[in-house]
Design a protein around this motif. Structure first.
Motif, PDB file in Angstrom:
ATOM      1  N   SER A   1     -15.942 -12.176 -55.759  1.00 36.00           N
ATOM      2  CA  SER A   1     -14.948 -11.194 -55.308  1.00 36.00           C
ATOM      3  C   SER A   1     -15.106 -10.901 -53.827  1.00 36.00           C
ATOM      4  N   ASP A   2     -16.326 -11.028 -53.303  1.00 34.37           N
ATOM      5  CA  ASP A   2     -16.539 -10.818 -51.882  1.00 34.37           C
ATOM      6  C   ASP A   2     -15.887 -11.925 -51.054  1.00 34.37           C
ATOM      7  N   LEU A   3     -15.985 -13.140 -51.536  1.00 33.36           N
ATOM      8  CA  LEU A   3     -15.396 -14.250 -50.793  1.00 33.36           C
ATOM      9  C   LEU A   3     -13.874 -14.174 -50.763  1.00 33.36           C
ATOM     10  N   VAL A   4     -13.273 -13.669 -51.818  1.00 32.25           N
ATOM     11  CA  VAL A   4     -11.810 -13.612 -51.847  1.00 32.25           C
ATOM     12  C   VAL A   4     -11.276 -12.533 -50.900  1.00 32.25           C
ATOM     13  N   ARG A   5     -12.155 -11.662 -50.383  1.00 34.35           N
ATOM     14  CA  ARG A   5     -11.741 -10.666 -49.390  1.00 34.35           C
ATOM     15  C   ARG A   5     -11.487 -11.293 -48.026  1.00 34.35           C
ATOM     16  N   ARG A   6     -11.948 -12.528 -47.824  1.00 31.81           N
ATOM     17  CA  ARG A   6     -11.952 -13.119 -46.490  1.00 31.81           C
ATOM     18  C   ARG A   6     -10.542 -13.500 -46.040  1.00 31.81           C
ATOM     19  N   ASP A   7     -10.475 -13.923 -44.769  1.00 33.90           N
ATOM     20  CA  ASP A   7      -9.167 -14.203 -44.196  1.00 33.90           C
ATOM     21  C   ASP A   7      -8.668 -15.616 -44.489  1.00 33.90           C
ATOM     22  N   PHE A   8      -9.525 -16.631 -44.260  1.00 33.09           N
ATOM     23  CA  PHE A   8      -9.118 -18.025 -44.409  1.00 33.09           C
ATOM     24  C   PHE A   8     -10.107 -18.756 -45.307  1.00 33.09           C
ATOM     25  N   SER A   9      -9.638 -19.859 -45.872  1.00 37.46           N
ATOM     26  CA  SER A   9     -10.509 -20.623 -46.766  1.00 37.46           C
ATOM     27  C   SER A   9     -11.758 -21.108 -46.043  1.00 37.46           C
ATOM     28  N   ILE A  10     -11.658 -21.407 -44.739  1.00 36.16           N
ATOM     29  CA  ILE A  10     -12.831 -21.905 -44.015  1.00 36.16           C
ATOM     30  C   ILE A  10     -13.890 -20.826 -43.823  1.00 36.16           C
ATOM     31  N   ASN A  11     -13.503 -19.558 -43.991  1.00 36.19           N
ATOM     32  CA  ASN A  11     -14.461 -18.456 -43.886  1.00 36.19           C
ATOM     33  C   ASN A  11     -14.831 -17.891 -45.247  1.00 36.19           C
ATOM     34  N   ALA A  12     -14.365 -18.520 -46.305  1.00 37.97           N
ATOM     35  CA  ALA A  12     -14.617 -18.016 -47.663  1.00 37.97           C
ATOM     36  C   ALA A  12     -15.592 -18.924 -48.405  1.00 37.97           C
TER      37      ALA A  12
ATOM     38  N   SER B   1     -30.963 -11.354 -35.411  1.00 38.06           N
ATOM     39  CA  SER B   1     -30.244 -10.234 -36.011  1.00 38.06           C
ATOM     40  C   SER B   1     -29.611 -10.671 -37.328  1.00 38.06           C
ATOM     41  N   LEU B   2     -29.820  -9.878 -38.366  1.00 37.17           N
ATOM     42  CA  LEU B   2     -29.258 -10.142 -39.686  1.00 37.17           C
ATOM     43  C   LEU B   2     -28.436  -8.943 -40.127  1.00 37.17           C
ATOM     44  N   ASP B   3     -27.295  -9.208 -40.744  1.00 32.31           N
ATOM     45  CA  ASP B   3     -26.508  -8.158 -41.392  1.00 32.31           C
ATOM     46  C   ASP B   3     -26.387  -8.518 -42.860  1.00 32.31           C
ATOM     47  N   LEU B   4     -26.998  -7.701 -43.723  1.00 32.52           N
ATOM     48  CA  LEU B   4     -26.948  -7.926 -45.165  1.00 32.52           C
ATOM     49  C   LEU B   4     -26.032  -6.890 -45.788  1.00 32.52           C
ATOM     50  N   ALA B   5     -25.153  -7.341 -46.679  1.00 28.01           N
ATOM     51  CA  ALA B   5     -24.202  -6.440 -47.329  1.00 28.01           C
ATOM     52  C   ALA B   5     -24.228  -6.683 -48.831  1.00 28.01           C
ATOM     53  N   ARG B   6     -24.062  -5.599 -49.579  1.00 26.67           N
ATOM     54  CA  ARG B   6     -23.873  -5.753 -51.028  1.00 26.67           C
ATOM     55  C   ARG B   6     -22.541  -6.433 -51.271  1.00 26.67           C
ATOM     56  N   ALA B   7     -22.490  -7.299 -52.267  1.00 25.33           N
ATOM     57  CA  ALA B   7     -21.228  -7.953 -52.619  1.00 25.33           C
ATOM     58  C   ALA B   7     -20.191  -6.898 -52.978  1.00 25.33           C
ATOM     59  N   ARG B   8     -18.959  -7.113 -52.477  1.00 28.03           N
ATOM     60  CA  ARG B   8     -17.915  -6.104 -52.641  1.00 28.03           C
ATOM     61  C   ARG B   8     -16.621  -6.743 -53.128  1.00 28.03           C
TER      62      ARG B   8
ATOM     63  N   VAL C   1      -5.971 -21.930 -43.588  1.00 24.82           N
ATOM     64  CA  VAL C   1      -5.211 -21.613 -44.794  1.00 24.82           C
ATOM     65  C   VAL C   1      -5.532 -20.185 -45.209  1.00 24.82           C
ATOM     66  N   PHE C   2      -4.502 -19.313 -45.263  1.00 19.77           N
ATOM     67  CA  PHE C   2      -4.708 -17.965 -45.789  1.00 19.77           C
ATOM     68  C   PHE C   2      -5.124 -18.053 -47.250  1.00 19.77           C
ATOM     69  N   LEU C   3      -5.940 -17.080 -47.677  1.00 21.34           N
ATOM     70  CA  LEU C   3      -6.510 -17.168 -49.023  1.00 21.34           C
ATOM     71  C   LEU C   3      -5.500 -16.894 -50.121  1.00 21.34           C
ATOM     72  N   HIS C   4      -4.525 -16.027 -49.879  1.00 20.36           N
ATOM     73  CA  HIS C   4      -3.570 -15.726 -50.949  1.00 20.36           C
ATOM     74  C   HIS C   4      -2.236 -15.346 -50.336  1.00 20.36           C
ATOM     75  N   ALA C   5      -1.233 -15.183 -51.173  1.00 18.34           N
ATOM     76  CA  ALA C   5       0.146 -15.021 -50.706  1.00 18.34           C
ATOM     77  C   ALA C   5       0.389 -13.711 -49.981  1.00 18.34           C
ATOM     78  N   ALA C   6      -0.504 -12.722 -50.152  1.00 21.88           N
ATOM     79  CA  ALA C   6      -0.320 -11.427 -49.480  1.00 21.88           C
ATOM     80  C   ALA C   6      -1.304 -11.228 -48.342  1.00 21.88           C
ATOM     81  N   SER C   7      -1.936 -12.281 -47.875  1.00 24.15           N
ATOM     82  CA  SER C   7      -2.965 -12.133 -46.839  1.00 24.15           C
ATOM     83  C   SER C   7      -2.428 -11.471 -45.586  1.00 24.15           C
ATOM     84  N   VAL C   8      -1.272 -11.914 -45.086  1.00 23.56           N
ATOM     85  CA  VAL C   8      -0.730 -11.354 -43.853  1.00 23.56           C
ATOM     86  C   VAL C   8      -0.196  -9.947 -44.085  1.00 23.56           C
ATOM     87  N   ALA C   9       0.449  -9.718 -45.218  1.00 19.42           N
ATOM     88  CA  ALA C   9       0.974  -8.384 -45.511  1.00 19.42           C
ATOM     89  C   ALA C   9      -0.159  -7.381 -45.636  1.00 19.42           C
TER      90      ALA C   9
END
Length: 410
Positions: free
Chosen positions: A133-144, A106-113, A170-178
């Motif tokens: 910009s798609d990677l910066v949407r992620r939750d943690f650096s290990i998933n980006a 199974s593959l899920d392909l998405a346009r970069a967002r 590590v959260f990606l940015h200072a507003a990740s939790v908010a």
């Protein structure tokens, strides 16, 4: 940036074939895509495996981000492959994604967002973007991180490899939790499964966000953003059904993060025992966990858990009041307890939840749940009618009398 060699490493592992990855690469090149990259858990788990930190567990599916014309890429893929290799193609236009089954995977392909949050905890506004910009949407650096199939380059703009080596989340940015408080639940899931812990900066962000978040107003009955409620429940369901929930809840408690759901759950020393008992009684874990909240039904409604489970928690409150004010004495006979419990305005599962809570009367409740409620009259209605009884209230009363008599003789 030189090739990483990770594509070949991935192709050598169980669950992914070199032919599948090469087919995607060729289609990406033919369509003119800038990037066609594996993202998320596959990249993270591949790096963990290569470093010897976790065993390879396979991949149930692959997530890819395409910076380019996704429709053209899928068209090139269909042109290059035999029909039996590409057995499914389902577009989700509103999300800009397509689900494929290629070589049985199974593959899920998405346009970069790219995305932005109009208000904290609301669903984000999503627009077309780049892989960066798609990677910066992620939750943690290990998933980006992303592994580009075209160039075989590992793209790691946020220090994901270093965080993995440090066994850190590590959260990606200072507003990740908010922006999305459910990332805290996700952190507990990854922490329990992968043996990682929140970094010091991420813990500070969590504490700061929770201290300034308007939880008190919501706990008092204010409206919680529906998107937050839905995402919280989904993340908690994943934690309870697919993760080592004992360790995950311990992490949330250690981080002081339980007020994300309810402050009463923060100090919950019997949590593991209660949930293990719920498992033995055949109860879902969610209502058993929420039973220790400061206002179980309010929290259940906020999280939008199934209505049946909300009714169990509502019955739990009624049952607790009854036990405090009107319950028979502990010395009362099994028939007296059975009749009282079965006449109450609560589901049987409410009794089981109170057993999980280790109520002072839990032994009596346990006997009813495990034995007394299953005891039937030693004679059936058919047998009584054959002996001269007629259908009606008197027949029902005689069946109950004989059942209770049987209970008290045990």
């Amino acid at each position: 940036m030189p090739p990483s060699g990770l594509v070949a490493v991935l192709a050598s592992l169980p669950g992914v074939s070199a032919g599948l990855l090469e087919a995607l690469r060729r289609a990406a090149v033919a369509s003119g895509a800038v990037h066609c990259a594996l993202v998320g858990g596959t990249v993270r788990d591949l790096l963990l495996h290569r470093s010897g930190l976790v065993p390879w567990s396979g991949v149930p599916d692959l997530d890819l981000v395409v910076e380019g014309d996704l429709q053209a890429l899928v068209g090139c893929l269909a042109d290059q492959l035999e029909p039996q290799r590409l057995s499914r193609s389902q577009w989700h236009d509103s999300f800009g994604t397509v689900s494929l089954t290629l070589d049985g995977i199974s593959l899920d392909l998405a346009r970069a967002r790219q995305e932005s949050y109009p208000a904290p905890a609301e669903n984000p506004v999503v627009r077309p973007g780049t892989l960066a910009s798609d990677l910066v949407r992620r939750d943690f650096s290990i998933n980006a991180m992303a592994l580009d199939l075209i160039s075989d380059v590992l793209i790691d703009p946020h220090g994901g490899q270093a965080a993995l080596q440090a066994r850190s989340l590590v959260f990606l940015h200072a507003a990740s939790v908010a922006d999305d408080p459910t990332r805290v639940i996700r952190a507990a899931r990854y922490s329990a499964r992968l043996g990682l812990d929140l970094s010091a900066d991420s813990r500070t962000q969590l504490a700061t966000t929770l201290s300034s978040w308007p939880w008190p107003a919501w706990n008092g009955g204010g409206v919680v953003p529906p998107a937050l409620s839905t995402r919280l429940r989904m993340e908690l369901d994943r934690l309870l059904n697919h993760e080592p929930w004992g360790e995950a809840f311990d992490r949330l408690s250690c981080w002081g993060a339980m007020p994300l759901v309810d402050e009463g759950l923060q100090l919950d020393p019997r949590r593991r025992r209660r949930l293990r008992r719920a498992q033995r009684l055949g109860l879902p874990l969610m209502p058993a966990w929420l039973a220790a909240a400061s206002q179980p039904l309010v929290v259940a409604q906020r999280l939008q858990i199934p209505g049946q489970q909300q009714r169990w928690l509502a019955g739990l409150e009624t049952l607790q009041r009854w036990l405090q004010d009107d319950a028979p004495p502990a010395s009362a006979s099994p028939s007296v307890w059975t009749q009282a419990l079965e006449q109450g305005d609560w589901p049987a599962q409410s009794v089981a939840l109170l057993i999980c809570l280790n109520h002072p009367h839990w032994r009596m409740l346990w006997r009813w749940w495990a034995r007394w409620r299953t005891v039937q009259s030693p004679v059936t209605a058919k047998e009584l009618m054959a002996a001269g009884w007629t259908a009606g209230p008197e027949l029902g009363g005689e069946l109950r009398r004989r059942r209770f008599q049987c209970l008290d003789l045990r």
